[in-house]
Design a protein around this motif. Structure first.
Motif, mmCIF file in Angstrom:
data_model
loop_
_atom_site.group_PDB
_atom_site.id
_atom_site.type_symbol
_atom_site.label_atom_id
_atom_site.label_comp_id
_atom_site.label_asym_id
_atom_site.label_seq_id
_atom_site.Cartn_x
_atom_site.Cartn_y
_atom_site.Cartn_z
ATOM 1 N N SER A 370 0.826 -1.202 0.000
ATOM 2 C CA SER A 370 0.000 0.000 0.000
ATOM 3 C C SER A 370 0.864 1.257 0.000
ATOM 4 O O SER A 370 1.806 1.382 0.774
ATOM 5 N N GLY A 371 0.544 2.179 -0.913
ATOM 6 C CA GLY A 371 1.251 3.446 -0.992
ATOM 7 C C GLY A 371 2.528 3.414 -1.798
ATOM 8 O O GLY A 371 3.131 4.461 -2.039
ATOM 9 N N GLN A 372 2.962 2.235 -2.226
ATOM 10 C CA GLN A 372 4.194 2.132 -3.016
ATOM 11 C C GLN A 372 3.972 2.580 -4.458
ATOM 12 O O GLN A 372 2.874 2.486 -4.999
ATOM 13 N N THR A 373 5.033 3.042 -5.070
ATOM 14 C CA THR A 373 5.042 3.310 -6.505
ATOM 15 C C THR A 373 6.016 2.334 -7.139
ATOM 16 O O THR A 373 7.196 2.323 -6.801
ATOM 17 N N ILE A 374 5.520 1.493 -8.025
ATOM 18 C CA ILE A 374 6.395 0.549 -8.712
ATOM 19 C C ILE A 374 6.426 0.903 -10.190
ATOM 20 O O ILE A 374 5.440 1.389 -10.754
ATOM 21 N N ALA A 375 7.575 0.691 -10.790
ATOM 22 C CA ALA A 375 7.737 0.917 -12.226
ATOM 23 C C ALA A 375 7.924 -0.431 -12.901
ATOM 24 O O ALA A 375 8.590 -1.324 -12.357
ATOM 25 N N ILE A 376 7.318 -0.587 -14.068
ATOM 26 C CA ILE A 376 7.486 -1.813 -14.857
ATOM 27 C C ILE A 376 8.195 -1.422 -16.136
ATOM 28 O O ILE A 376 7.725 -0.560 -16.882
#
Length: 589
Positions: A370-376
């Motif tokens: 929760s609240g994380q920003t992930i990049a793909i």
């Protein structure tokens, strides 16, 4: 869906269509009644003419003649009123029925899987929802009731003929089998012909719609001549299909006219001889039979013509019901409302393919807190956007599971799930409407004041106000009046005002100018604050600030970690990608 094209009439399909007329049964019965009245008033006039000639004109009874002439005038006025009511309410009924079916069709299409639209032509679907619907309406306005009215008129005419003179009736009836046989052949031939016509109309609509939508590509690659020639071929097939119906008409109607003329000649010849000879056939009967023979044969020709309309409507109904019978919707059996999600996302051994036996994702597993920003990141075709499609349940996975807040996404109601996930795509779609309506999508809960405050919050209010009309500026079809960067800003604001729990940016800054990118980066920091965010990364700044980076290749997660962690892996996929793609970008900044 019926597939028997050789059948002259599909009663099962007709019965299904009639179910949609049940809410208007009072109007239906009223139209049927006026059809009966039209027939009775039409037949009354020639019979009154017979009485006038035989009983009053030949006996030189002036007053009686005037009375029957007035009576014929009254019958004519009543017939006109009945005809007016018949035509108006038959059309009203047809338009009401197709309104209901069109709404039902559109609602059904709204629930289709994306896979259905991947494999369907937009032009053909538009044809089904517009052109074919109009054909269905004509079943009521120009087909069914017209045929019933004509048949009633024929039966009444035949009865009056037999009652008046069976000898003259036999002359007329002797020609009927020829007309009936020709009509039957005509109906069967037209059924097949109109099926081909509807197919060619759909192909023509599809071709024109696609080429107009892609006109920039056509002109950019100088394909005007090629597309012109291809259009000529499609148009030729369309013309050929229609000419086949014209050919059948050109054969049938002259045959029917010839039979009618022969009948009149025989009636005049035989009736005239019997009248001169002082037989039981009177002059008024000859007049009546001349007019009534026309009233008997003309409906036959009209029935054939109206049956064409009925056939075209039935073919159209068959195609529309084919879409209504298509089961291509995402199952929405969830009972959990996705309200105030924390945003914990869990993919476990997810397998998926757009086509059967062709997997795109091969056992994807990852977690987002929760609240994380992930990049793909990854090469084109690695499966990045597919993850987003599955999270929103645009497609069903083959196996594995996807959870949000420890709840399987299949257990959430579809509307509530999608309502808590906002997506900004690289290719932004805007409707031909105002900027305000493109932002709130006509959601009454999102006011203009909220949109203004949100725009100020992410720094794009001034840009919108600089446009003519500000938030009331009409962007035209697909937002062609705005640049790609401006469209991205509108899409970003659209996502922001929806106040999502999970934000998805699908390469949202890959094709914008530096000024727009700066605005979007500012907006990204604002909107991702406190929210779970998934970014299909295309720019270096986004990747560096991500809490976690997923590196994909050929449908698998090959690496994961922070920017710093992944750069420390010697010979790693991400490090190679960074050196080839992102360092070059960094040098230009």
């Amino acid at each position: 869906m019926s597939t028997n094209k050789g059948t002259a009439f599909d009663f099962g399909l007709f019965k299904r269509l009639m179910k949609h007329a049940r809410p208007y049964r009072l109007t239906f019965y009223s139209v049927a009644l006026t059809a009966v009245l039209v027939s009775l008033f039409s037949v009354a006039r020639p019979y009154l003419l017979k009485i006038t000639v035989d009983d009053y004109i030949q006996h030189k009874d002036y007053e009686g003649m005037l009375f029957y002439i007035a009576l014929m005038l009254i019958m004519l006025i009543c017939g006109v009123i009945s005809q007016l009511s018949f035509i108006y309410y038959a059309n009203w009924l047809g338009q009401s029925v197709i309104k209901d079916i069109r709404i039902k069709l559109f609602r059904h299409m709204l629930g289709f899987k994306m896979k259905y639209y991947d494999n369907s032509s937009i032009g053909i679907l538009v044809t089904r929802a517009v052109n074919d619907m109009q054909r269905i309406g004509e079943i009521f306005s120009q087909g069914l009731f017209m045929i019933v009215s004509d048949l009633l008129q024929m039966f009444v005419v035949a009865g009056v003929m037999l009652f008046t003179s069976w000898k003259l009736s036999l002359i007329v009836f002797a020609i009927l089998p020829l007309i009936l046989y020709a009509t039957r052949l005509f109906q069967k031939a037209m059924k097949v012909a109109f099926t081909e016509v509807r197919a060619q109309v759909a192909n023509l609509n599809s071709f024109v719609q696609e080429r107009i939508s892609g006109m920039k590509i056509v002109q950019l690659y100088t394909r005007e001549k090629i597309e012109y020639e291809k259009f000529g071929e499609i148009n030729e097939k369309h013309k050929t299909a229609w000419l086949k119906t014209v050919w059948y008409n050109s054969i049938f109607f002259p045959v029917a006219e010839l039979a009618s003329s022969i009948t009149i000649g025989l009636v005049v010849w035989y009736g005239g001889l019997r009248t001169i000879a002082g037989d039981d056939i009177e002059l008024g009967s000859v007049f009546m039979f001349i007019e009534m023979s026309q009233m008997l044969f003309r409906p036959l020709r009209q029935i054939a013509d109206k049956f064409n309309t009925l056939q075209m409507g039935m073919v159209a109904a068959n195609r529309v019901f084919g879409i209504l019978d298509t089961e291509s919707s995402i199952e929405d059996k969830g009972t959990v409302m996705a309200n105030n999600l924390r945003g914990d996302i869990h993919f476990k051994d997810v397998h998926f393919g757009y086509l059967k036996d062709e997997e795109v994702l091969h056992g994807i597993s990852f977690d987002v807190k929760s609240g994380q920003t992930i990049a793909i990141v990854g090469a084109t075709g690695a499966g990045k956007s597919t993850i987003i499609n599955l999270l929103n349940r645009f497609y069903e996975i083959n196996s594995g599971e996807i959870k949000i807040d420890q709840v399987n996404i299949n257990d959430y109601t579809l509307a509530s799930l999608r309502g808590r996930i906002a997506v900004v795509l690289q290719d932004v779609f805007l409707f031909a409407d105002t900027i305000f309506h493109n932002i709130n999508l006509k959601n009454p809960e999102i006011t203009e004041e909220q949109v203004h405050e949100a725009a100020k919050g992410i720094g794009i209010h001034d840009f919108i106000m600089s446009l003519p009309g500000g938030y009331n500026y009409n962007v035209k079809e697909r937002g062609t009046m705005l640049s790609s960067g401006q469209r991205q800003l509108i899409a970003f604001l659209r996502a922001y005002v929806s106040n999502p729990d999970i934000l998805v940016l699908d390469e949202a800054t890959s094709s914008v100018d530096s000024h727009s990118e700066q605005l979007i980066q500012t907006a990204t920091e604002k909107i991702t604050e406190g929210r779970t965010s998934i970014v299909i990364a295309h720019r270096l700044a986004t990747i560096k600030k991500a809490d976690k980076i997923l590196v994909m290749d050929a449908g698998e997660v090959v690496e994961s970690g922070t920017h710093r962690e992944l750069l420390q892996k010697e010979g790693g996929y991400y490090k190679n990608l960074y050196e080839v793609q992102f360092m070059a970008e960094e040098e230009t900044i």
